[in-house]
Enzyme design. Structure first.
Site, PDB file in Angstrom:
ATOM      1  N   ARG A  46       0.851  -1.196   0.000  1.00  0.00           N
ATOM      2  CA  ARG A  46       0.000   0.000   0.000  1.00  0.00           C
ATOM      3  C   ARG A  46       0.884   1.242   0.000  1.00  0.00           C
ATOM      4  O   ARG A  46       2.095   1.146   0.146  1.00  0.00           O
ATOM      5  CB  ARG A  46      -0.942  -0.015   1.203  1.00  0.00           C
ATOM      6  CG  ARG A  46      -0.183  -0.334   2.488  1.00  0.00           C
ATOM      7  CD  ARG A  46      -0.595   0.418   3.676  1.00  0.00           C
ATOM      8  NE  ARG A  46      -0.528   1.842   3.507  1.00  0.00           N
ATOM      9  CZ  ARG A  46       0.589   2.568   3.630  1.00  0.00           C
ATOM     10  NH1 ARG A  46       1.769   2.004   3.853  1.00  0.00           N
ATOM     11  NH2 ARG A  46       0.560   3.877   3.501  1.00  0.00           N
ATOM     12  N   ALA A  48       0.725   5.039  -2.281  1.00  0.00           N
ATOM     13  CA  ALA A  48       0.606   5.235  -3.726  1.00  0.00           C
ATOM     14  C   ALA A  48       1.859   4.823  -4.525  1.00  0.00           C
ATOM     15  O   ALA A  48       1.745   4.053  -5.496  1.00  0.00           O
ATOM     16  CB  ALA A  48       0.200   6.682  -4.010  1.00  0.00           C
ATOM     17  N   ARG A  81      -7.262  -0.202  -7.119  1.00  0.00           N
ATOM     18  CA  ARG A  81      -7.431   0.924  -6.191  1.00  0.00           C
ATOM     19  C   ARG A  81      -7.490   2.204  -7.031  1.00  0.00           C
ATOM     20  O   ARG A  81      -6.485   2.633  -7.589  1.00  0.00           O
ATOM     21  CB  ARG A  81      -6.272   0.973  -5.173  1.00  0.00           C
ATOM     22  CG  ARG A  81      -6.196  -0.301  -4.326  1.00  0.00           C
ATOM     23  CD  ARG A  81      -5.455  -0.092  -3.045  1.00  0.00           C
ATOM     24  NE  ARG A  81      -6.161   0.790  -2.134  1.00  0.00           N
ATOM     25  CZ  ARG A  81      -5.596   1.378  -1.080  1.00  0.00           C
ATOM     26  NH1 ARG A  81      -4.304   1.167  -0.823  1.00  0.00           N
ATOM     27  NH2 ARG A  81      -6.297   2.159  -0.292  1.00  0.00           N
ATOM     28  N   GLN A 179      -2.593   2.730   9.667  1.00  0.00           N
ATOM     29  CA  GLN A 179      -1.290   2.825   8.993  1.00  0.00           C
ATOM     30  C   GLN A 179      -0.320   3.689   9.801  1.00  0.00           C
ATOM     31  O   GLN A 179       0.888   3.525   9.697  1.00  0.00           O
ATOM     32  CB  GLN A 179      -1.456   3.414   7.593  1.00  0.00           C
ATOM     33  CG  GLN A 179      -2.144   2.502   6.593  1.00  0.00           C
ATOM     34  CD  GLN A 179      -3.629   2.732   6.521  1.00  0.00           C
ATOM     35  OE1 GLN A 179      -4.245   3.145   7.513  1.00  0.00           O
ATOM     36  NE2 GLN A 179      -4.239   2.485   5.380  1.00  0.00           N
ATOM     37  N   ASP A 220      -2.134  10.727  -2.505  1.00  0.00           N
ATOM     38  CA  ASP A 220      -2.469   9.672  -3.464  1.00  0.00           C
ATOM     39  C   ASP A 220      -2.695  10.220  -4.865  1.00  0.00           C
ATOM     40  O   ASP A 220      -2.488   9.520  -5.854  1.00  0.00           O
ATOM     41  CB  ASP A 220      -3.687   8.887  -2.989  1.00  0.00           C
ATOM     42  CG  ASP A 220      -3.239   7.824  -2.014  1.00  0.00           C
ATOM     43  OD1 ASP A 220      -2.902   8.175  -0.880  1.00  0.00           O
ATOM     44  OD2 ASP A 220      -3.165   6.649  -2.415  1.00  0.00           O
ATOM     45  N   LYS A 231      -5.120  10.066   2.540  1.00  0.00           N
ATOM     46  CA  LYS A 231      -5.862   9.233   3.483  1.00  0.00           C
ATOM     47  C   LYS A 231      -6.931  10.030   4.208  1.00  0.00           C
ATOM     48  O   LYS A 231      -6.689  11.149   4.663  1.00  0.00           O
ATOM     49  CB  LYS A 231      -4.870   8.627   4.486  1.00  0.00           C
ATOM     50  CG  LYS A 231      -5.465   7.721   5.547  1.00  0.00           C
ATOM     51  CD  LYS A 231      -6.317   6.617   5.004  1.00  0.00           C
ATOM     52  CE  LYS A 231      -5.597   5.712   4.039  1.00  0.00           C
ATOM     53  NZ  LYS A 231      -6.514   4.812   3.290  1.00  0.00           N
TER      54      LYS A 231
HETATM   55  O1  MRU Z   1      -4.831   3.254   1.784  1.00  0.00           O
HETATM   56  P1  MRU Z   1      -3.346   3.481   1.796  1.00  0.00           P
HETATM   57  O2  MRU Z   1      -2.695   2.992   3.047  1.00  0.00           O
HETATM   58  O3  MRU Z   1      -2.688   2.971   0.539  1.00  0.00           O
HETATM   59  O4  MRU Z   1      -3.232   5.063   1.789  1.00  0.00           O
HETATM   60  C1  MRU Z   1      -1.963   5.620   1.767  1.00  0.00           C
HETATM   61  C2  MRU Z   1      -1.957   7.097   1.931  1.00  0.00           C
HETATM   62  O5  MRU Z   1      -2.966   7.735   2.013  1.00  0.00           O
HETATM   63  C3  MRU Z   1      -0.619   7.733   1.901  1.00  0.00           C
HETATM   64  O6  MRU Z   1      -0.625   8.894   2.662  1.00  0.00           O
HETATM   65  C4  MRU Z   1      -0.284   8.109   0.463  1.00  0.00           C
HETATM   66  O7  MRU Z   1      -0.393   6.971  -0.374  1.00  0.00           O
HETATM   67  C5  MRU Z   1       1.031   8.678   0.347  1.00  0.00           C
HETATM   68  S1  MRU Z   1       2.263   7.430   0.269  1.00  0.00           S
HETATM   69  C6  MRU Z   1       3.725   8.151   0.052  1.00  0.00           C
END
Ligand code: MRU
Length: 357
Positions: A46, A48, A81, A179, A220, A231
């Protein structure tokens, strides 16, 4: 920096299983594009940029097996996703090479190297924002786990810490999948960077008391005008920061920027399964009869962002269009954008965990 979220060798994609951390360090070994799609859908991998690199190697696995065309493999991965723009960039980098008769593996390796290189440059670009002894709040995980290595939001903090900053990090736990407390705190603890985990709803308490000097998060997808999908819960932190005069930074590599979207209402927002909210492990928290909504991301309007920490320096929203015109990213061919949609997606992490051995 020891943590590497994923790597590819001997025809397999190896992933740290992020569902298991911090309890267990478990590596999954994937051989097919179907397994990679499932790993992305279930948040085994997970963040991005990590999703984008995993998808790029998923395309490599598909090319090796010959059960897919470049288009069908791209579609399979692109449906996992919808919000993370890097996913579509990673897919497109390899699809184009494969369809054009070039080496898919070389294209995936190049994309992975570019992400890691950009994260290092983000660290350098943003480190001076965190000199002295600032208290910094972050949301979700935008560290090495989310970006293959090093991180986006955590990269400037790592560099500043290495250079002697006495910074301290408030880590939002990041409901519902934690997370922050599971992954960001784990990364910071590995490197002895002082930090504390807080409930998401405690952020306002600490910001209002003057205990937060800056906020930094990852992203993302970022539209041309600087609206940021990240997020869920990010938007309220940005509003709190503005209300209390605290700078709010967003760190991202170039593949997170979607130059085809004028503003954030066009960003597709993933909605995940009710189980993620209604259960803690096997224990039901919400009544069976109560409906649940679970958007995984929200959109922070550009006006709340003090600066974007990019591989090309710290840029204000007003400077983004020029930056994007100078550094166009691929990946929009399979990225579906609509006007303010919330997609229903029934891929709870618990269910996937049972089927993914
Ligand atoms: O659902 P996730 O855990 O994949 O969401 C991740 C996020 O929201 C991160 O903040 C985002 O991907 C930035 S990663 C460098």
């Amino acid at each position: 920096m020891a943590v590497r979220a994923l790597w590819f060798d001997r025809g397999r994609l190896h992933l740290l299983d992020q569902r298991e951390l911090p309890g267990r360090v478990l590596v999954r070994h994937l051989r097919t594009v179907e397994e990679v799609a499932e790993a992305i859908r279930t948040l085994t991998v997970r963040g991005a940029p990590s999703i984008g690199v995993a998808a790029a190697y998923g395309m490599v696995l598909a090319a090796a097996r010959r059960r897919h065309t470049p288009a069908s493999a791209a579609q399979l991965l692109g449906e996992t996703r919808p919000t993370a723009h890097d996913l579509f960039v990673g897919i497109e980098e390899v699809r184009e090479a494969w369809a054009g008769g070039r080496d898919p593996r070389a294209a995936a390796d190049a994309y992975a190297h570019r992400i890691v290189d950009e994260c290092h440059r983000i660290g350098e670009a943003g480190a001076s924002l965190f000199r002295g002894d600032p208290k910094v709040l972050t949301h979700c995980n935008a560290g090495a786990l989310a970006t293959v290595e090093w991180g986006t939001a955590l990269a400037p903090l790592r560099v500043a810490h290495d250079r002697g900053s006495k910074l301290f990090v408030w880590v939002d736990e990041t409901r519902p999948l934690l997370q922050g407390s599971r992954l960001t705190a784990w990364e910071l603890a590995q490197e002895h960077i002082p930090h504390a985990v807080i409930a998401d709803n405690a952020a306002g308490f600490f910001i209002h008391r003057g205990d937060v000097d800056a906020v930094i998060v990852g992203a993302d997808r970022i539209a041309r005008n600087g609206d940021v999908a990240n997020k869920v819960g990010t938007y309220e932190k940005a509003v709190l920061a503005r209300e209390n005069g605290v700078p709010f930074y967003v760190a991202a590599p170039m593949s997170t920027f979607d130059a085809t979207l004028e503003h954030g209402d066009q960003i597709p927002i993933e909605e995940r399964g009710a189980e993620e909210i209604a259960f803690a492990g096997d224990r039901r928290l919400a009544p069976r009869a109560s409906p649940v909504r679970n958007p995984a991301f929200d959109v922070t309007p550009a006006r709340y962002v003090t600066g974007f920490v990019t591989p090309f320096g710290v840029v204000r929203a007003a400077g983004l269009r020029r930056l994007l015109d100078q550094h166009p990213a691929r990946g929009n061919a399979h990225s579906k954008s609509e006007s303010n949609p919330v997609r229903r997606r029934k891929t709870p992490i618990a269910r996937s965990k049972r089927t993914f051995k």
